[in-house]
Motif scaffolding. Structure first.
Motif, mmCIF file in Angstrom:
data_model
loop_
_atom_site.group_PDB
_atom_site.id
_atom_site.type_symbol
_atom_site.label_atom_id
_atom_site.label_comp_id
_atom_site.label_asym_id
_atom_site.label_seq_id
_atom_site.Cartn_x
_atom_site.Cartn_y
_atom_site.Cartn_z
ATOM 1 N N UNK A 13 -46.879 32.352 -45.508
ATOM 2 C CA UNK A 13 -47.708 32.802 -44.393
ATOM 3 C C UNK A 13 -48.846 31.843 -44.072
ATOM 4 N N UNK A 14 -49.007 30.786 -44.874
ATOM 5 C CA UNK A 14 -50.156 29.899 -44.690
ATOM 6 C C UNK A 14 -49.774 28.487 -44.256
ATOM 7 N N UNK A 15 -48.529 28.098 -44.416
ATOM 8 C CA UNK A 15 -48.098 26.762 -44.006
ATOM 9 C C UNK A 15 -48.257 26.625 -42.498
ATOM 10 N N UNK A 16 -48.845 25.506 -42.085
ATOM 11 C CA UNK A 16 -49.196 25.307 -40.678
ATOM 12 C C UNK A 16 -49.138 23.810 -40.378
ATOM 13 N N UNK A 17 -49.213 23.479 -39.105
ATOM 14 C CA UNK A 17 -49.186 22.085 -38.703
ATOM 15 C C UNK A 17 -50.500 21.364 -38.853
ATOM 16 N N UNK A 18 -51.558 22.092 -39.178
ATOM 17 C CA UNK A 18 -52.895 21.518 -39.272
ATOM 18 C C UNK A 18 -53.349 21.435 -40.729
ATOM 19 N N UNK A 19 -54.104 20.371 -41.073
ATOM 20 C CA UNK A 19 -54.660 20.268 -42.421
ATOM 21 C C UNK A 19 -55.588 21.447 -42.706
ATOM 22 N N UNK A 20 -55.683 21.916 -43.946
ATOM 23 C CA UNK A 20 -54.989 21.404 -45.130
ATOM 24 C C UNK A 20 -53.629 22.057 -45.370
ATOM 25 N N UNK A 21 -53.124 22.774 -44.372
ATOM 26 C CA UNK A 21 -51.948 23.627 -44.573
ATOM 27 C C UNK A 21 -50.626 22.940 -44.229
ATOM 28 N N UNK A 22 -50.663 21.625 -44.033
ATOM 29 C CA UNK A 22 -49.445 20.903 -43.647
ATOM 30 C C UNK A 22 -48.922 19.974 -44.727
ATOM 31 N N UNK A 23 -49.552 19.979 -45.917
ATOM 32 C CA UNK A 23 -49.055 19.194 -47.049
ATOM 33 C C UNK A 23 -49.210 20.018 -48.317
ATOM 34 N N UNK A 24 -48.392 19.706 -49.316
ATOM 35 C CA UNK A 24 -48.517 20.409 -50.592
ATOM 36 C C UNK A 24 -49.856 20.094 -51.244
ATOM 37 N N UNK A 25 -50.297 18.856 -51.140
ATOM 38 C CA UNK A 25 -51.595 18.467 -51.694
ATOM 39 C C UNK A 25 -52.720 19.290 -51.067
ATOM 40 N N UNK A 26 -52.688 19.406 -49.733
ATOM 41 C CA UNK A 26 -53.725 20.166 -49.043
ATOM 42 C C UNK A 26 -53.687 21.634 -49.399
ATOM 43 N N UNK A 27 -52.500 22.215 -49.437
ATOM 44 C CA UNK A 27 -52.362 23.626 -49.800
ATOM 45 C C UNK A 27 -52.819 23.872 -51.231
ATOM 46 N N UNK A 28 -52.494 22.933 -52.131
ATOM 47 C CA UNK A 28 -52.898 23.080 -53.527
ATOM 48 C C UNK A 28 -54.415 23.050 -53.654
ATOM 49 N N UNK A 29 -55.050 22.110 -52.972
ATOM 50 C CA UNK A 29 -56.508 22.021 -53.036
ATOM 51 C C UNK A 29 -57.159 23.286 -52.485
ATOM 52 N N UNK A 30 -56.621 23.785 -51.368
ATOM 53 C CA UNK A 30 -57.152 25.010 -50.766
ATOM 54 C C UNK A 30 -56.985 26.198 -51.699
ATOM 55 N N UNK A 31 -55.761 26.388 -52.249
ATOM 56 C CA UNK A 31 -55.501 27.539 -53.116
ATOM 57 C C UNK A 31 -56.349 27.475 -54.379
ATOM 58 N N UNK A 32 -56.474 26.283 -54.960
ATOM 59 C CA UNK A 32 -57.277 26.142 -56.174
ATOM 60 C C UNK A 32 -58.746 26.451 -55.902
#
Length: 356
Positions: A13-32
């Motif tokens: 539900x959070x993957x998106x075309x905009x940072x930080x939700x468009x890369x695994x690195x960005x999603x990981x940093x956000x979730x952490x």
């Protein structure tokens, strides 16, 4: 007993075309940054996670794990919900579900099913390379158009639907068994496995396969008016994954469980962020802990009112507060009596030699 792992978060539900939700690195940093300890990763976004590569390359899997470890994260499970849906599609849903498949197999149900089957088998191999022991998916559905039948119940039609569903999934279950991974079907309306009765029917047809298990999401049980705590009592041995998602059912005089084709916000039954609905998560976490569930508690954010980032932030703390750290000793050990056999026989007023 074992302590439930968490908090985890499902990324779909959070993957998106905009940072930080468009890369695994960005999603990981956000979730952490929110406090999560694990990610449940969908397999339908190659730019986030390349399932085909993960199935074949240990180096790629090691890179993924290192990327997450740099943020203090691990993978809870991979998810093939959309791919699992395509294992079994009734013709009425062909056009709607074609969008889950690549262009090359759209409009060709047999090719689409073959593609989905290969994706599930890739997920088994990838899960093993990543050191995972559970995988989340949907069962798909052949019988769903007949869930509330009119014309009346057709026993032969349902027998054929479930036999075919089992035949399609049995080789996939065998593949997961070869790789030591439990396949967890989310019990969910719209799937042929949508309650305990349908799961039992399927389980019997796959010969009680050891890898045929459940993803427990109480929101879908509440909206069907199923006792989700009794469900844990009955099926705990097969519950190997857990979505923390809340829901509420507001009985009224206009519409009911089927929703009246209304948007979610107007339905009698609707999904909410954890803590905002009617589900007793304290009792759920207690039940799962009692039955030694040692998997992950994973937030699946779906709410008709609350903004997603707020739901994710609050959901992390909600899960953390509900996880029960299991005690290593009984609370009344301090008052324990003697375990000497002669002493306990004297306590019972029993004289003479003890019997073997």
């Amino acid at each position: 007993m074992k302590t439930i792992q968490g908090p985890g978060i499902f990324l779909s539900q959070f993957i998106d075309g905009q940072p930080p939700f468009n890369t695994l690195e960005g999603l990981a940093e956000w979730a952490a940054s929110l406090g999560y300890k694990a990610l449940q990763i969908p397999c339908n976004h190659p730019a986030i996670f390349d399932l085909e590569k993960a199935a074949e390359s240990q180096d790629y899997c090691d890179e993924i794990l290192a990327t997450l470890a740099a943020h203090g994260l691990v993978i809870s499970e991979l998810s093939t919900h959309l791919e699992g849906q395509l294992i079994a599609v009734h013709p009425a849903y062909d056009a709607a579900f074609d969008g889950f498949a690549p262009d090359a197999v759209r409009g060709n149900p047999a090719a689409r099913q073959a593609w989905a089957t290969e994706k599930l088998k890739q997920a088994a191999r990838a899960s093993a390379r990543l050191g995972l022991n559970a995988h989340a998916t949907f069962s798909g559905a052949l019988a769903w158009p007949y869930f509330y039948p009119w014309p009346p119940h057709n026993a032969l039609l349902l027998d054929e639907a479930f036999k075919e569903l089992a035949a399609r999934w049995k080789p996939i279950l065998d593949c997961f068994d070869e790789h030591g991974v439990d396949l967890c079907y989310e019990i969910h309306p719209g799937e042929d496995l949508h309650d305990g009765a349908t799961f039992e029917r399927f389980l019997q047809l796959v010969d009680h396969h050891p890898r045929c298990n459940m993803l427990f999401d109480p929101s879908h049980l509440l909206l069907q008016q199923i006792d989700y705590l009794a469900f844990i009592d009955r099926y705990h041995a097969r519950i190997k994954a857990f979505h923390v998602k809340d829901a509420e059912y507001r009985i009224n005089g206009r519409s009911g469980a089927y929703g009246g084709y209304q948007p979610w916000i107007d339905r009698a039954g609707r999904f909410r962020s954890p803590g905002d609905g009617q589900i007793d998560f304290s009792a759920i976490f207690s039940k799962l802990t009692q039955y030694d569930y040692s998997g992950w508690a994973v937030l699946e954010w779906e709410c008709c009112l609350k903004q997603g980032d707020a739901g994710a932030r609050e959901g992390c703390e909600f899960i953390r507060r509900h996880i029960i750290p299991v005690s290593e000793r009984a609370f009344d050990d301090f008052a324990a009596g003697s375990e000497d056999r002669a002493s306990v026989r004297r306590m019972l007023g029993l004289a003479g030699d003890a019997h073997d």
